[in-house]
Scaffold this motif. Structure first.
Motif, PDB file in Angstrom:
ATOM      1  N   VAL A 231      10.577  12.550  33.403  1.00 48.76           N
ATOM      2  CA  VAL A 231       9.741  13.641  33.104  1.00 48.76           C
ATOM      3  C   VAL A 231       9.722  14.979  33.781  1.00 48.76           C
ATOM      4  O   VAL A 231       9.976  14.933  34.835  1.00 48.76           O
ATOM      5  CB  VAL A 231       8.477  13.495  32.780  1.00 48.76           C
ATOM      6  CG1 VAL A 231       6.812  14.367  32.292  1.00 48.76           C
ATOM      7  CG2 VAL A 231       8.134  12.430  32.216  1.00 48.76           C
ATOM      8  N   THR A 232      10.457  15.712  33.143  1.00 43.76           N
ATOM      9  CA  THR A 232      10.199  16.951  33.911  1.00 43.76           C
ATOM     10  C   THR A 232       9.230  18.096  33.701  1.00 43.76           C
ATOM     11  O   THR A 232       8.544  18.324  32.325  1.00 43.76           O
ATOM     12  CB  THR A 232      11.247  18.619  33.644  1.00 43.76           C
ATOM     13  OG1 THR A 232      12.651  17.112  33.195  1.00 43.76           O
ATOM     14  CG2 THR A 232      11.558  19.761  33.973  1.00 43.76           C
ATOM     15  N   ILE A 233       8.442  18.420  34.556  1.00 44.99           N
ATOM     16  CA  ILE A 233       6.850  19.091  34.452  1.00 44.99           C
ATOM     17  C   ILE A 233       7.169  20.721  34.885  1.00 44.99           C
ATOM     18  O   ILE A 233       7.818  20.776  36.599  1.00 44.99           O
ATOM     19  CB  ILE A 233       6.174  19.067  34.891  1.00 44.99           C
ATOM     20  CG1 ILE A 233       5.522  17.316  34.401  1.00 44.99           C
ATOM     21  CG2 ILE A 233       4.396  19.274  35.056  1.00 44.99           C
ATOM     22  CD1 ILE A 233       4.998  16.441  34.779  1.00 44.99           C
ATOM     23  N   ARG A 234       7.262  21.578  34.695  1.00 45.62           N
ATOM     24  CA  ARG A 234       7.958  22.402  35.322  1.00 45.62           C
ATOM     25  C   ARG A 234       6.415  23.463  35.641  1.00 45.62           C
ATOM     26  O   ARG A 234       5.292  23.314  36.175  1.00 45.62           O
ATOM     27  CB  ARG A 234       7.944  23.949  34.062  1.00 45.62           C
ATOM     28  CG  ARG A 234       9.318  23.513  33.551  1.00 45.62           C
ATOM     29  CD  ARG A 234       9.312  24.450  32.142  1.00 45.62           C
ATOM     30  NE  ARG A 234       9.224  24.444  31.576  1.00 45.62           N
ATOM     31  CZ  ARG A 234       8.628  25.302  30.448  1.00 45.62           C
ATOM     32  NH1 ARG A 234       9.264  26.185  30.118  1.00 45.62           N
ATOM     33  NH2 ARG A 234       7.593  25.347  29.285  1.00 45.62           N
ATOM     34  N   GLY A 235       6.423  24.341  36.827  1.00 42.02           N
ATOM     35  CA  GLY A 235       5.546  25.160  37.676  1.00 42.02           C
ATOM     36  C   GLY A 235       4.094  25.876  36.844  1.00 42.02           C
ATOM     37  O   GLY A 235       3.320  26.450  37.106  1.00 42.02           O
TER      38      GLY A 235
ATOM     39  N   MET B 266      -1.074  23.801  33.334  1.00 36.36           N
ATOM     40  CA  MET B 266      -2.160  25.065  34.097  1.00 36.36           C
ATOM     41  C   MET B 266      -3.898  24.627  33.671  1.00 36.36           C
ATOM     42  O   MET B 266      -4.546  24.946  34.679  1.00 36.36           O
ATOM     43  CB  MET B 266      -1.532  25.722  34.142  1.00 36.36           C
ATOM     44  CG  MET B 266      -0.020  25.481  34.991  1.00 36.36           C
ATOM     45  SD  MET B 266       0.453  27.405  35.076  1.00 36.36           S
ATOM     46  CE  MET B 266      -1.231  28.295  36.625  1.00 36.36           C
ATOM     47  N   SER B 267      -3.504  23.963  32.407  1.00 36.82           N
ATOM     48  CA  SER B 267      -5.326  24.346  31.933  1.00 36.82           C
ATOM     49  C   SER B 267      -5.838  22.770  32.408  1.00 36.82           C
ATOM     50  O   SER B 267      -5.581  21.869  32.385  1.00 36.82           O
ATOM     51  CB  SER B 267      -5.599  24.885  30.473  1.00 36.82           C
ATOM     52  OG  SER B 267      -6.626  24.949  30.134  1.00 36.82           O
ATOM     53  N   TYR B 268      -7.352  23.057  32.436  1.00 40.56           N
ATOM     54  CA  TYR B 268      -7.915  21.703  32.361  1.00 40.56           C
ATOM     55  C   TYR B 268      -8.105  20.813  30.863  1.00 40.56           C
ATOM     56  O   TYR B 268      -7.964  19.906  31.229  1.00 40.56           O
ATOM     57  CB  TYR B 268      -9.917  22.162  32.666  1.00 40.56           C
ATOM     58  CG  TYR B 268     -10.573  22.631  34.665  1.00 40.56           C
ATOM     59  CD1 TYR B 268      -9.765  22.023  35.098  1.00 40.56           C
ATOM     60  CD2 TYR B 268     -10.363  23.625  34.348  1.00 40.56           C
ATOM     61  CE1 TYR B 268     -10.634  22.218  36.538  1.00 40.56           C
ATOM     62  CE2 TYR B 268     -11.088  23.689  35.571  1.00 40.56           C
ATOM     63  CZ  TYR B 268     -10.915  23.057  36.674  1.00 40.56           C
ATOM     64  OH  TYR B 268     -11.648  23.731  38.005  1.00 40.56           O
TER      65      TYR B 268
ATOM     66  N   PHE C  59     -10.007  16.476  27.957  1.00 39.99           N
ATOM     67  CA  PHE C  59      -9.100  16.150  28.624  1.00 39.99           C
ATOM     68  C   PHE C  59      -7.773  15.499  28.391  1.00 39.99           C
ATOM     69  O   PHE C  59      -7.095  14.398  29.373  1.00 39.99           O
ATOM     70  CB  PHE C  59      -9.363  16.099  30.549  1.00 39.99           C
ATOM     71  CG  PHE C  59     -10.735  14.706  30.468  1.00 39.99           C
ATOM     72  CD1 PHE C  59     -10.149  13.405  30.452  1.00 39.99           C
ATOM     73  CD2 PHE C  59     -11.843  15.098  29.691  1.00 39.99           C
ATOM     74  CE1 PHE C  59     -11.129  12.738  30.806  1.00 39.99           C
ATOM     75  CE2 PHE C  59     -12.924  13.854  29.461  1.00 39.99           C
ATOM     76  CZ  PHE C  59     -12.399  13.183  29.766  1.00 39.99           C
ATOM     77  N   LEU C  60      -8.285  14.383  27.376  1.00 42.07           N
ATOM     78  CA  LEU C  60      -6.441  13.247  27.257  1.00 42.07           C
ATOM     79  C   LEU C  60      -5.960  14.709  26.294  1.00 42.07           C
ATOM     80  O   LEU C  60      -6.243  14.318  25.471  1.00 42.07           O
ATOM     81  CB  LEU C  60      -7.819  12.586  26.453  1.00 42.07           C
ATOM     82  CG  LEU C  60      -6.088  11.316  25.317  1.00 42.07           C
ATOM     83  CD1 LEU C  60      -5.914  10.999  26.256  1.00 42.07           C
ATOM     84  CD2 LEU C  60      -7.203  11.030  24.221  1.00 42.07           C
ATOM     85  N   GLU C  61      -4.477  13.144  26.461  1.00 46.77           N
ATOM     86  CA  GLU C  61      -3.459  14.432  26.047  1.00 46.77           C
ATOM     87  C   GLU C  61      -3.359  13.529  25.018  1.00 46.77           C
ATOM     88  O   GLU C  61      -2.697  12.568  24.541  1.00 46.77           O
ATOM     89  CB  GLU C  61      -2.046  14.457  27.119  1.00 46.77           C
ATOM     90  CG  GLU C  61      -2.292  15.424  28.428  1.00 46.77           C
ATOM     91  CD  GLU C  61      -1.646  16.943  28.343  1.00 46.77           C
ATOM     92  OE1 GLU C  61      -0.842  16.762  27.424  1.00 46.77           O
ATOM     93  OE2 GLU C  61      -2.538  17.649  28.984  1.00 46.77           O
TER      94      GLU C  61
END
Length: 381
Positions: free
Chosen positions: A40-44, A48-50, A60-62
């Motif tokens: 998994v690639t996660i960029r900076g 960022m949000s709650y 908060f569940l993706e």
């Protein structure tokens, strides 16, 4: 004589091996072979949000994790997901605490009694006593529970520590004050036959014991009642303001790989896990049989709907006992094997819980040391 293969140098060393905890490193080899498919690639600037989904009760569940959870349960056939709320937590430990809090806060009388049938998961005691809440109280073994008033029964199936299939014990059919939390951490086909699709009010699952990714700290609850789900979400918000998005995204990716490969003849994780656990249990049972000192539970075979054939159970923990009057946890410690005392699980000193989920070399060391053990009888003065 039991043939013990693939012994490494660690078996000749003085290393202490810790089989007290359930750190599931046994599956590293499988994931190493297909690790690129789970990247998994996660960029900076990402995550960022709650908030994950402002229109969801569990905001908060993706969404992709919720989808992956439903798809995997549907593919395995071990739990109903329709008409339920999914609550994500930092492991099933947080979710169990959230569920106890939710049910207690909705009860008419407090403190609410919390029980589990012995031998029970020792952490249940710590979860329900650590904060000294006035809303609920740990009352111990469900087998002897007869106190009036509201209660919560914790049912783990297959059970931790002894691997048995469990149902409720208290059983008061006309008592609306009794509630049940079902912990299905180990109800997956590499541990036990999937005999039915579970359908209960509150069902807990944990990512760590399915795949071995304990470090991600992800669990989920399938909850029927909206008010209970809302109270669980409130608890998690106060406790940790949600759950790590990075962990959720990684979990979603791996669960999707599980679903995609679960019918594969070469990459099926559950087939791999089943064969590995079966091999380990056969080794352990061989040593126990030859020792004439130790004991292990026997598990009935059952038809597994997932594999489509009759299979045995190969639990994540061994409930090791001894026929001698001895303190088994201390005897194992003398041989530099750490285990969990049976007394912590509501049982006795003649039993211990031993993790079957260590790396292969560590497991082989344990089996070798067990084969060479000579017990010292306890003398009560």
């Amino acid at each position: 004589m039991v043939k013990l293969e693939n012994m490494k140098n660690i078996s000749l060393s003085d290393s202490v091996i810790n089989l007290d905890h359930g750190d599931p490193t046994a599956y590293e080899e499988y994931w190493r072979k297909i690790c690129d498919r789970c990247t998994v690639t996660i960029r900076g600037c990402d995550l960022m949000s709650y908030f994950s989904d402002v229109n969801s009760m569990c905001w908060f569940l993706e969404p992709e994790l919720a989808e992956a959870i439903k798809e995997l349960h549907d593919a395995i056939g071990n739990a109903a997901t329709e008409d339920r709320y999914i609550v994500v937590g930092t492991g099933s430990t947080q979710l169990c605490q959230a569920a106890v809090h939710a049910l207690s806060s909705l009860a008419g009388t407090q403190p609410v009694s919390v029980v589990a049938a012995a031998p029970y998961y020792s952490t249940y005691v710590e979860e329900t006593t650590y904060v000294r809440s006035g809303m609920y109280k740990w009352e111990g073994d469900a087998w002897g529970f007869d106190k009036k008033g509201p209660y919560i029964e914790l049912v783990t199936s297959p059970n931790n520590p002894d691997g048995t299939i469990r149902e409720t014990v208290v059983n008061r059919p006309d008592d609306d004050e009794g509630k049940v939390i079902h912990d299905f951490a180990y109800y997956w086909p590499h541990y036990t036959p999937i005999t039915r699709r579970q359908d209960h009010d509150i069902m807990l699952f944990t990512f760590s014991k399915i795949t071995g990714h304990a470090g991600s700290r992800i669990g989920w609850a399938l909850v029927k009642d909206k008010e209970v789900a809302k109270k669980m979400v409130e608890y998690i918000i106060v406790n940790s303001i949600g759950v790590s998005k990075e962990s959720q995204i990684r979990t979603a990716k791996i669960l999707k790989v599980l679903k995609e490969t679960c019918k594969s003849e070469t990459e099926n994780f559950f087939q791999y896990g089943h064969e590995m656990m079966k091999n380990r249990w056969e080794k352990l049972r061989g040593v126990v049989k030859e020792s004439n000192v130790f004991s292990l539970p026997k598990y009935p075979e059952a038809y597994c709907n997932f594999f489509g054939k009759t299979l045995g159970s190969y639990p994540a923990f061994a409930w090791l006992g001894t026929k001698e009057e001895t303190d088994l946890v201390n005897e194992l410690r003398r041989h530099k094997v750490m285990s969990r005392a049976g007394e912590r699980c509501g049982s006795d000193k003649k039993h211990v819980r031993v993790s079957m989920l260590s790396r292969e070399d560590v497991f082989n060391v344990f089996v070798e040391r067990l084969a060479n053990m000579k017990l010292i009888k306890s003398i009560d003065l």
